[in-house]
Design an enzyme around this catalytic site. Structure first.
Site, short mmCIF file in Angstrom:
data_model
loop_
_atom_site.label_atom_id
_atom_site.label_comp_id
_atom_site.label_asym_id
_atom_site.label_seq_id
_atom_site.Cartn_x
_atom_site.Cartn_y
_atom_site.Cartn_z
N CYS A 65 0.88 -1.18 0.00
CA CYS A 65 0.00 0.00 0.00
C CYS A 65 0.91 1.22 0.00
O CYS A 65 2.09 1.10 -0.34
CB CYS A 65 -0.98 -0.02 1.17
SG CYS A 65 -0.23 0.05 2.81
N THR A 67 2.12 3.07 2.48
CA THR A 67 3.16 2.99 3.52
C THR A 67 3.54 1.57 3.90
O THR A 67 4.56 1.35 4.55
CB THR A 67 2.66 3.65 4.82
OG1 THR A 67 1.46 2.97 5.22
CG2 THR A 67 2.35 5.13 4.62
N HIS A 98 13.48 -14.55 12.74
CA HIS A 98 13.11 -14.52 14.17
C HIS A 98 11.60 -14.52 14.42
O HIS A 98 11.16 -15.01 15.46
CB HIS A 98 13.72 -13.27 14.84
CG HIS A 98 15.21 -13.39 15.04
ND1 HIS A 98 15.94 -12.46 15.74
CD2 HIS A 98 16.09 -14.34 14.63
CE1 HIS A 98 17.22 -12.83 15.75
NE2 HIS A 98 17.34 -13.96 15.08
C1 RB5 Z 1 -4.13 5.21 0.56
O1 RB5 Z 1 -4.16 6.55 0.22
C2 RB5 Z 1 -3.19 4.98 1.73
O2 RB5 Z 1 -3.78 5.41 2.89
C3 RB5 Z 1 -2.83 3.51 1.82
O3 RB5 Z 1 -2.21 3.12 0.64
C4 RB5 Z 1 -1.88 3.10 2.92
O4 RB5 Z 1 -0.74 3.89 2.91
C5 RB5 Z 1 -2.45 2.94 4.24
O5 RB5 Z 1 -1.75 2.57 5.19
#
Ligand code: RB5
Length: 148
Positions: A65, A67, A98
């Site tokens: 995603c 992040t 681990h």
């Molecule tokens: C989407 O905009 C973003 O919130 C998602 O990809 C992710 O980073 C959420 O943790």
């Protein structure tokens, strides 16, 4: 080895590159999408990849995603899933050694595609060490069972 893949709109380019890379290396890939650039809710994809692992269909999973964090939070709600959001090599290797993590979560807005492929390679080729780490993983599982 079969590997489940999934992403939201923050990780499509990375997920597609990972799928091609793993296939070239001889891995079987189970791609749960998305397949085109559109806005989706990452927990829906995280659940599909997590269930592919807990059902035994896939051995490991990769979720991307923006992040890597939202995907990891969602996947870790599924019993039996140990999902780790990583953005550097040491963690991608040691979360297998681990923690016996079964899903690697990556941030498409955090790392480039090249780094993502290197982290994937480390994750899918590193075996869990067991021993004292098995005891600790068992304690994670015990928390999971007592909380639900
Ligand atoms: C989407 O905009 C973003 O919130 C998602 O990809 C992710 O980073 C959420 O943790």
């Amino acid at each position: 080895m079969k590997i489940a893949l999934g992403c939201d709109h923050g990780g499509l380019e990375h997920k597609n590159a990972i799928a091609e890379h793993l296939k070239e290396k001889g891995f079987e890939v189970c791609d749960f999408g998305i397949y085109e650039q559109k806005s989706v809710d990452y927990p829906e994809i995280a659940l599909k990849v997590a269930k592919s692992i807990t059902s035994g269909e896939s051995e490991l999973g990769i979720l991307v995603c923006g992040t890597g964090i939202g995907m990891s939070l969602a996947a870790n709600k599924v019993k039996g899933i140990r999902a780790a959001a990583c953005s550097e090599h040491f963690s991608a290797k040691f979360t297998r050694l681990h923690n016996n993590s079964n899903i690697l979560c990556l941030g498409g807005r955090v790392i480039g595609v090249g780094t993502a492929l290197e982290l994937v390679d480390l994750f899918v080729t590193t075996e869990f060490e067991g021993g004292r780490h098995q005891t600790r993983v068992d304690k994670i599982t015990a928390i999971e069972q007592n909380e639900n």
